[in-house]
Design a protein around this motif. Structure first.
Motif, PDB file in Angstrom:
ATOM      1  N   ASN A  39       0.817  -1.213   0.000  1.00  0.00           N
ATOM      2  CA  ASN A  39       0.000   0.000   0.000  1.00  0.00           C
ATOM      3  C   ASN A  39       0.849   1.261   0.000  1.00  0.00           C
ATOM      4  N   GLY A  40       2.019   1.211   0.653  1.00  0.00           N
ATOM      5  CA  GLY A  40       2.887   2.379   0.680  1.00  0.00           C
ATOM      6  C   GLY A  40       3.371   2.763  -0.700  1.00  0.00           C
ATOM      7  N   VAL A  41       3.741   1.772  -1.492  1.00  0.00           N
ATOM      8  CA  VAL A  41       4.179   2.009  -2.873  1.00  0.00           C
ATOM      9  C   VAL A  41       3.026   2.562  -3.699  1.00  0.00           C
ATOM     10  N   LYS A  42       1.822   2.054  -3.424  1.00  0.00           N
ATOM     11  CA  LYS A  42       0.623   2.544  -4.125  1.00  0.00           C
ATOM     12  C   LYS A  42       0.342   3.996  -3.765  1.00  0.00           C
ATOM     13  N   MET A  43       0.370   4.311  -2.461  1.00  0.00           N
ATOM     14  CA  MET A  43       0.063   5.661  -1.997  1.00  0.00           C
ATOM     15  C   MET A  43       1.093   6.679  -2.485  1.00  0.00           C
ATOM     16  N   ALA A  44       2.335   6.238  -2.643  1.00  0.00           N
ATOM     17  CA  ALA A  44       3.391   7.140  -3.099  1.00  0.00           C
ATOM     18  C   ALA A  44       3.308   7.429  -4.592  1.00  0.00           C
ATOM     19  N   GLY A  45       2.443   6.713  -5.305  1.00  0.00           N
ATOM     20  CA  GLY A  45       2.285   6.920  -6.738  1.00  0.00           C
ATOM     21  C   GLY A  45       3.288   6.145  -7.577  1.00  0.00           C
ATOM     22  N   ILE A  46       4.145   5.377  -6.931  1.00  0.00           N
ATOM     23  CA  ILE A  46       5.172   4.620  -7.657  1.00  0.00           C
ATOM     24  C   ILE A  46       4.545   3.494  -8.474  1.00  0.00           C
ATOM     25  N   ALA A  47       3.558   2.809  -7.875  1.00  0.00           N
ATOM     26  CA  ALA A  47       2.891   1.715  -8.595  1.00  0.00           C
ATOM     27  C   ALA A  47       2.261   2.219  -9.885  1.00  0.00           C
ATOM     28  N   ASP A  48       1.637   3.384  -9.821  1.00  0.00           N
ATOM     29  CA  ASP A  48       1.003   3.949 -11.020  1.00  0.00           C
ATOM     30  C   ASP A  48       2.038   4.271 -12.092  1.00  0.00           C
ATOM     31  N   GLN A  49       3.203   4.746 -11.680  1.00  0.00           N
ATOM     32  CA  GLN A  49       4.260   5.042 -12.657  1.00  0.00           C
ATOM     33  C   GLN A  49       4.695   3.777 -13.383  1.00  0.00           C
ATOM     34  N   VAL A  50       4.852   2.710 -12.619  1.00  0.00           N
ATOM     35  CA  VAL A  50       5.271   1.444 -13.226  1.00  0.00           C
ATOM     36  C   VAL A  50       4.166   0.900 -14.128  1.00  0.00           C
ATOM     37  N   LEU A  51       2.928   0.943 -13.647  1.00  0.00           N
ATOM     38  CA  LEU A  51       1.800   0.448 -14.446  1.00  0.00           C
ATOM     39  C   LEU A  51       1.643   1.238 -15.740  1.00  0.00           C
ATOM     40  N   GLU A  52       1.947   2.529 -15.684  1.00  0.00           N
ATOM     41  CA  GLU A  52       1.837   3.367 -16.881  1.00  0.00           C
ATOM     42  C   GLU A  52       2.809   2.900 -17.961  1.00  0.00           C
ATOM     43  N   THR A  53       4.015   2.498 -17.545  1.00  0.00           N
ATOM     44  CA  THR A  53       4.995   2.034 -18.539  1.00  0.00           C
ATOM     45  C   THR A  53       4.549   0.719 -19.179  1.00  0.00           C
ATOM     46  N   LEU A  54       3.771  -0.074 -18.418  1.00  0.00           N
ATOM     47  CA  LEU A  54       3.335  -1.374 -18.940  1.00  0.00           C
ATOM     48  C   LEU A  54       2.308  -1.230 -20.068  1.00  0.00           C
ATOM     49  N   LYS A  55       1.727  -0.043 -20.211  1.00  0.00           N
ATOM     50  CA  LYS A  55       0.759   0.183 -21.285  1.00  0.00           C
ATOM     51  C   LYS A  55       1.425   0.142 -22.662  1.00  0.00           C
ATOM     52  N   GLU A  56       2.755   0.274 -22.655  1.00  0.00           N
ATOM     53  CA  GLU A  56       3.486   0.220 -23.923  1.00  0.00           C
ATOM     54  C   GLU A  56       3.663  -1.208 -24.430  1.00  0.00           C
ATOM     55  N   VAL A  57       3.291  -2.179 -23.601  1.00  0.00           N
ATOM     56  CA  VAL A  57       3.485  -3.588 -23.950  1.00  0.00           C
ATOM     57  C   VAL A  57       2.135  -4.295 -23.937  1.00  0.00           C
ATOM     58  N   ASP A  58       1.949  -5.184 -24.871  1.00  0.00           N
ATOM     59  CA  ASP A  58       0.682  -5.916 -24.971  1.00  0.00           C
ATOM     60  C   ASP A  58       0.717  -7.117 -24.024  1.00  0.00           C
ATOM     61  N   VAL A  59       0.424  -6.849 -22.742  1.00  0.00           N
ATOM     62  CA  VAL A  59       0.416  -7.914 -21.744  1.00  0.00           C
ATOM     63  C   VAL A  59      -0.822  -7.778 -20.862  1.00  0.00           C
ATOM     64  N   ASN A  60      -1.225  -8.917 -20.323  1.00  0.00           N
ATOM     65  CA  ASN A  60      -2.306  -8.923 -19.337  1.00  0.00           C
ATOM     66  C   ASN A  60      -1.671  -8.758 -17.957  1.00  0.00           C
ATOM     67  N   VAL A  61      -2.024  -7.681 -17.248  1.00  0.00           N
ATOM     68  CA  VAL A  61      -1.398  -7.366 -15.963  1.00  0.00           C
ATOM     69  C   VAL A  61      -2.318  -7.745 -14.810  1.00  0.00           C
ATOM     70  N   VAL A  62      -1.817  -8.568 -13.918  1.00  0.00           N
ATOM     71  CA  VAL A  62      -2.531  -8.960 -12.701  1.00  0.00           C
ATOM     72  C   VAL A  62      -1.829  -8.298 -11.516  1.00  0.00           C
ATOM     73  N   ILE A  63      -2.612  -7.669 -10.644  1.00  0.00           N
ATOM     74  CA  ILE A  63      -2.043  -6.931  -9.510  1.00  0.00           C
ATOM     75  C   ILE A  63      -2.241  -7.692  -8.205  1.00  0.00           C
ATOM     76  N   PHE A  64      -1.167  -7.783  -7.425  1.00  0.00           N
ATOM     77  CA  PHE A  64      -1.283  -8.260  -6.034  1.00  0.00           C
ATOM     78  C   PHE A  64      -0.696  -7.166  -5.158  1.00  0.00           C
ATOM     79  N   ASP A  65      -1.554  -6.472  -4.417  1.00  0.00           N
ATOM     80  CA  ASP A  65      -1.131  -5.305  -3.645  1.00  0.00           C
ATOM     81  C   ASP A  65      -1.369  -5.466  -2.145  1.00  0.00           C
ATOM     82  N   LYS A  66      -1.364  -6.709  -1.668  1.00  0.00           N
ATOM     83  CA  LYS A  66      -1.642  -6.977  -0.256  1.00  0.00           C
ATOM     84  C   LYS A  66      -0.388  -7.245   0.574  1.00  0.00           C
ATOM     85  N   VAL A  67       0.765  -6.876   0.050  1.00  0.00           N
ATOM     86  CA  VAL A  67       2.020  -7.166   0.760  1.00  0.00           C
ATOM     87  C   VAL A  67       2.052  -6.448   2.108  1.00  0.00           C
TER      88      VAL A  67
END
Length: 381
Positions: A39-67
């Protein structure tokens, strides 16, 4: 003397290096990718930055954010179930040691049968695992380049490690910008975790000339930059140096192993859920004081590495490092054990568990007794 030094990861280092993630993914050709963070990585906006880069690739992204800190066997099994159901072919771990360690553990269960607890120890993972890209957001654990996984067994109430060269991440993206949002307390605790790795691996009875070089150089870098980043989190030059020190140190300790500091820290985290870095930092000076009797020459070399003046009298100089570490943890605001909720009445139970820790096999001072552990804990109270 023949010795082995294992280094595996392909490292991309520097500002904006996360932009290289799409190209890395294309090399693997994976269709189903799991990204793991807290959740800390999510709240800091870092997860969104990484997810944004993944839009450049044709992949199915599954998220596990309960660490959670000090990940448990149960959490590993939960994440592995999701990954297996989604037919994951590649993992991306974003965060500190907890996120990266959990991902490594989940990866084991993709190609090896459960439960995860059976893989504790060294070299027990039979089958190769899936590709893993690690993106650290702290300068502390070095989990992004090591072959180690640390997990908590809530049934046995202990923290244990899985060590296997198969677990080292294939690719690492180290962008110092991702550490910028860490609060000073977390920066201090994770930084002291790295300092602990450098010191313990240097005096380990498994150390070799290659590991010793990395441990000494890593300590020098960390010591000179940790106070700077705690005082000013926007000092990006110091942030980058901390990440570098963490990598260099990781190469050393993943090959030389650790010792009594980690034995105590594992027990504190298992019973009282203390953050790993804070647990290490709280007892580090006092364990080094204890170990100085067994490796005085190495203690002097560690003192020299951080620029301390030596007198030439080894009986005095062997305590220079431990005394300096006492000053450092005060400067950084590291809490004593009592301020972290540990009471002296807990020491008997803790000491009994500490002397059972396998990591003590690598400590320079051997045949450690319960009474000696009690004395260390009292000093750290």
């Amino acid at each position: 003397m023949v010795s082995n030094f294992f280094v595996s990861s392909n490292i991309m280092f520097g500002k904006d290096s996360v932009k290289e993630l799409p190209a890395m993914l294309k090399q693997y050709g994976a269709e189903n990718v799991m990204i793991v963070y807290d959740n800390g990585v999510k709240m800091a906006g870092i997860a969104d930055q990484v997810l944004e880069t993944l839009k450049e690739v044709d992949v199915n992204v599954v998220i596990f954010d309960k660490v959670l800190p000090n990940p448990t066997n149960e959490l590993v099994e939960e994440a592995a179930k999701l990954a297996l159901n989604e037919k994951i072919e590649l993992f991306i771990a974003v965060g500190g040691g907890s996120s990266i360690d959990l991902t490594k553990a989940v990866n084991i269960l993709m190609t090896n049968p459960g439960p995860i607890g059976q893989y504790g120890g060294i070299g027990n993972v039979k089958n190769d695992v899936l590709p893993l890209i690690a993106i650290p957001t702290t300068a502390g654990t070095s989990s992004e380049i090591t072959n180690v996984v640390a997990l908590t067994d809530t049934v046995a109430v202990c923290k244990y490690v899985i060590i296997d060269n198969k677990l080292t991440p294939n690719n690492v993206i180290i962008d110092p910008e991702f550490t910028k949002t860490m609060p000073a307390s977390v920066t201090a605790a994770t930084g002291m975790d790295a300092v602990t790795h450098a010191v313990e691996s240097y005096i380990s009875n498994m150390a070799t000339p290659l590991t010793e070089y990395n441990s000494l150089k890593g300590l020098e870098i960390l010591y000179n930059n940790l106070p700077k980043v705690v005082a000013d989190g926007t000092d990006m030059e110091a942030r980058e140096r901390m990440m570098l020190g963490c990598i260099v140190t990781g190469f050393g300790f993943s090959n030389a192993n650790l010792g009594l500091v980690h034995g105590i820290a594992h027990t504190l985290s298992a019973h009282f859920h203390l953050a790993h870095g804070m647990a290490n930092a709280s007892v580090l000076p006092y364990v080094m004081e204890f170990n100085a009797e067994s490796c005085p020459e190495k203690m002097v070399e560690l003192a020299k590495a951080i620029g301390l003046s030596v007198s030439g009298e080894i009986d005095k100089d062997k305590y220079l490092l431990s005394n300096e570490l006492k000053k450092l943890i005060k400067t950084l605001g590291i809490k004593t054990l009592s301020k972290q909720g540990i009471k002296e009445k807990d020491f008997e139970m803790l000491a009994e568990d500490v002397i059972k820790e396998p990591v003590l096999n690598f400590n320079p001072r051997q045949n450690i007794t319960k009474q000696q552990v009690l004395e260390i804990l009292k000093k750290a109270l």
